[in-house]
Design a protein around this motif. Structure first.
Motif, PDB file in Angstrom:
ATOM      1  N   MET A   1      61.772  81.268 105.632  1.00 32.96           N
ATOM      2  CA  MET A   1      60.966  81.591 104.488  1.00 32.96           C
ATOM      3  C   MET A   1      59.809  82.483 104.949  1.00 32.96           C
ATOM      4  O   MET A   1      59.054  82.121 105.833  1.00 32.96           O
ATOM      5  N   THR A   2      59.682  83.650 104.323  1.00 31.47           N
ATOM      6  CA  THR A   2      58.597  84.555 104.685  1.00 31.47           C
ATOM      7  C   THR A   2      57.559  84.701 103.578  1.00 31.47           C
ATOM      8  O   THR A   2      56.512  85.293 103.801  1.00 31.47           O
ATOM      9  N   GLU A   3      57.872  84.171 102.395  1.00 32.86           N
ATOM     10  CA  GLU A   3      56.935  84.272 101.280  1.00 32.86           C
ATOM     11  C   GLU A   3      57.017  83.020 100.413  1.00 32.86           C
ATOM     12  O   GLU A   3      58.095  82.480 100.192  1.00 32.86           O
ATOM     13  N   ILE A   4      55.860  82.581  99.943  1.00 31.31           N
ATOM     14  CA  ILE A   4      55.817  81.515  98.949  1.00 31.31           C
ATOM     15  C   ILE A   4      55.716  82.230  97.607  1.00 31.31           C
ATOM     16  O   ILE A   4      54.775  82.990  97.367  1.00 31.31           O
ATOM     17  N   ALA A   5      56.696  82.008  96.766  1.00 34.48           N
ATOM     18  CA  ALA A   5      56.830  82.746  95.509  1.00 34.48           C
ATOM     19  C   ALA A   5      55.663  82.508  94.557  1.00 34.48           C
ATOM     20  O   ALA A   5      55.024  81.454  94.584  1.00 34.48           O
ATOM     21  N   SER A   6      55.437  83.469  93.705  1.00 32.27           N
ATOM     22  CA  SER A   6      54.430  83.348  92.659  1.00 32.27           C
ATOM     23  C   SER A   6      54.707  82.107  91.817  1.00 32.27           C
ATOM     24  O   SER A   6      55.856  81.841  91.470  1.00 32.27           O
ATOM     25  N   GLU A   7      53.654  81.345  91.563  1.00 32.18           N
ATOM     26  CA  GLU A   7      53.688  80.148  90.737  1.00 32.18           C
ATOM     27  C   GLU A   7      54.611  79.045  91.266  1.00 32.18           C
ATOM     28  O   GLU A   7      54.950  78.120  90.533  1.00 32.18           O
ATOM     29  N   ALA A   8      55.007  79.113  92.527  1.00 32.95           N
ATOM     30  CA  ALA A   8      55.946  78.142  93.104  1.00 32.95           C
ATOM     31  C   ALA A   8      55.493  76.697  92.955  1.00 32.95           C
ATOM     32  O   ALA A   8      56.295  75.817  92.657  1.00 32.95           O
ATOM     33  N   PHE A   9      54.217  76.442  93.175  1.00 27.88           N
ATOM     34  CA  PHE A   9      53.690  75.072  93.097  1.00 27.88           C
ATOM     35  C   PHE A   9      52.518  74.986  92.116  1.00 27.88           C
ATOM     36  O   PHE A   9      51.685  74.086  92.230  1.00 27.88           O
ATOM     37  N   SER A  10      52.459  75.874  91.178  1.00 29.90           N
ATOM     38  CA  SER A  10      51.383  75.909  90.202  1.00 29.90           C
ATOM     39  C   SER A  10      51.354  74.602  89.411  1.00 29.90           C
ATOM     40  O   SER A  10      52.373  74.154  88.888  1.00 29.90           O
ATOM     41  N   GLY A  11      50.184  73.968  89.375  1.00 26.44           N
ATOM     42  CA  GLY A  11      50.009  72.721  88.650  1.00 26.44           C
ATOM     43  C   GLY A  11      50.588  71.489  89.335  1.00 26.44           C
ATOM     44  O   GLY A  11      50.494  70.390  88.807  1.00 26.44           O
ATOM     45  N   TYR A  12      51.131  71.645  90.517  1.00 28.33           N
ATOM     46  CA  TYR A  12      51.716  70.510  91.245  1.00 28.33           C
ATOM     47  C   TYR A  12      50.599  69.596  91.744  1.00 28.33           C
ATOM     48  O   TYR A  12      49.641  70.050  92.342  1.00 28.33           O
ATOM     49  N   GLU A  13      50.721  68.316  91.518  1.00 30.04           N
ATOM     50  CA  GLU A  13      49.679  67.369  91.911  1.00 30.04           C
ATOM     51  C   GLU A  13      50.184  66.326  92.892  1.00 30.04           C
ATOM     52  O   GLU A  13      49.562  65.288  93.075  1.00 30.04           O
ATOM     53  N   GLY A  14      51.302  66.589  93.548  1.00 26.25           N
ATOM     54  CA  GLY A  14      51.942  65.599  94.391  1.00 26.25           C
ATOM     55  C   GLY A  14      51.434  65.483  95.811  1.00 26.25           C
ATOM     56  O   GLY A  14      51.921  64.648  96.565  1.00 26.25           O
ATOM     57  N   THR A  15      50.476  66.307  96.211  1.00 24.08           N
ATOM     58  CA  THR A  15      49.987  66.225  97.590  1.00 24.08           C
ATOM     59  C   THR A  15      48.536  66.672  97.680  1.00 24.08           C
ATOM     60  O   THR A  15      48.051  67.428  96.838  1.00 24.08           O
ATOM     61  N   ASP A  16      47.868  66.198  98.738  1.00 28.57           N
ATOM     62  CA  ASP A  16      46.494  66.624  98.968  1.00 28.57           C
ATOM     63  C   ASP A  16      46.368  67.502 100.209  1.00 28.57           C
ATOM     64  O   ASP A  16      45.320  68.048 100.478  1.00 28.57           O
ATOM     65  N   TYR A  17      47.455  67.640 100.981  1.00 33.54           N
ATOM     66  CA  TYR A  17      47.411  68.377 102.248  1.00 33.54           C
ATOM     67  C   TYR A  17      48.718  69.141 102.403  1.00 33.54           C
ATOM     68  O   TYR A  17      49.792  68.558 102.260  1.00 33.54           O
ATOM     69  N   ILE A  18      48.620  70.436 102.672  1.00 40.18           N
ATOM     70  CA  ILE A  18      49.834  71.212 102.919  1.00 40.18           C
ATOM     71  C   ILE A  18      49.667  72.058 104.175  1.00 40.18           C
ATOM     72  O   ILE A  18      48.558  72.435 104.550  1.00 40.18           O
ATOM     73  N   ILE A  19      50.777  72.323 104.810  1.00 38.55           N
ATOM     74  CA  ILE A  19      50.824  73.214 105.975  1.00 38.55           C
ATOM     75  C   ILE A  19      51.704  74.396 105.593  1.00 38.55           C
ATOM     76  O   ILE A  19      52.868  74.217 105.222  1.00 38.55           O
ATOM     77  N   ILE A  20      51.140  75.580 105.667  1.00 36.85           N
ATOM     78  CA  ILE A  20      51.906  76.791 105.400  1.00 36.85           C
ATOM     79  C   ILE A  20      52.670  77.135 106.687  1.00 36.85           C
ATOM     80  O   ILE A  20      52.047  77.313 107.735  1.00 36.85           O
ATOM     81  N   PRO A  21      53.998  77.196 106.639  1.00 37.63           N
ATOM     82  CA  PRO A  21      54.781  77.458 107.856  1.00 37.63           C
ATOM     83  C   PRO A  21      54.412  78.772 108.549  1.00 37.63           C
ATOM     84  O   PRO A  21      53.966  79.723 107.898  1.00 37.63           O
ATOM     85  N   LYS A  22      54.610  78.820 109.857  1.00 38.37           N
ATOM     86  CA  LYS A  22      54.291  80.013 110.656  1.00 38.37           C
ATOM     87  C   LYS A  22      55.089  81.234 110.245  1.00 38.37           C
ATOM     88  O   LYS A  22      54.690  82.358 110.518  1.00 38.37           O
TER      89      LYS A  22
END
Length: 141
Positions: A1-22
């Motif tokens: 994965m090289t891009e996180i798509a537009s609106e991919a997680f918009s409004g998502y409330e399932g986590t408080d911590y994320i790691i964006i992959p290298k």
């Protein structure tokens, strides 16, 4: 994965911590817009662009650490409609391109930058919108 798509997680409330992959080079527009529980995002080197409104209205986001590889932060990427003080660090030796609204509502925070880049951030008309810029970071290895 090289891009996180537009609106991919918009409004998502399932986590408080994320790691964006290298492997991610770009975060799309409004990718994490309005995630009310999100308090920490770990960005990795290699990321180049943070899209328009990508983290807009994430009021609980307490720490923003921009990796040295980032070259552009689009309008309202980290903005809120209320003043919030957070820890903001930018590890880029050359200030990424930003818009006056990229950190709207967060410019009362102190921006921490590399000692060697302090003057460049101070002279930059959009980064200068922060109430305080501190060149308190040493070399990043």
């Amino acid at each position: 994965m090289t891009e996180i798509a537009s609106e991919a997680f918009s409004g998502y409330e399932g986590t408080d911590y994320i790691i964006i992959p290298k492997t991610v080079r770009a975060i799309g527009d409004h990718a994490f817009y309005n995630n009310s529980n999100l308090s920490h995002v770990e960005f990795n080197e290699g990321l180049k662009t943070i899209g328009r409104g990508a983290f807009e209205n994430n009021y609980n986001l307490e720490i923003i650490q921009i990796p040295g590889s980032v070259t552009a932060i689009e309008e309202k990427a980290f903005s809120t409609d209320q003043e919030i003080q957070v820890e903001i660090t930018c590890l880029a030796a050359t200030p990424p391109t930003i818009k006056p609204t990229s950190f709207g509502g967060r410019t009362n925070s102190t921006l921490h930058v590399l000692k060697t880049a302090f003057d460049t951030y101070q002279r930059n008309s959009t980064w200068r919108l922060f109430s305080e810029i501190s060149g308190d970071l040493g070399y990043i290895i």
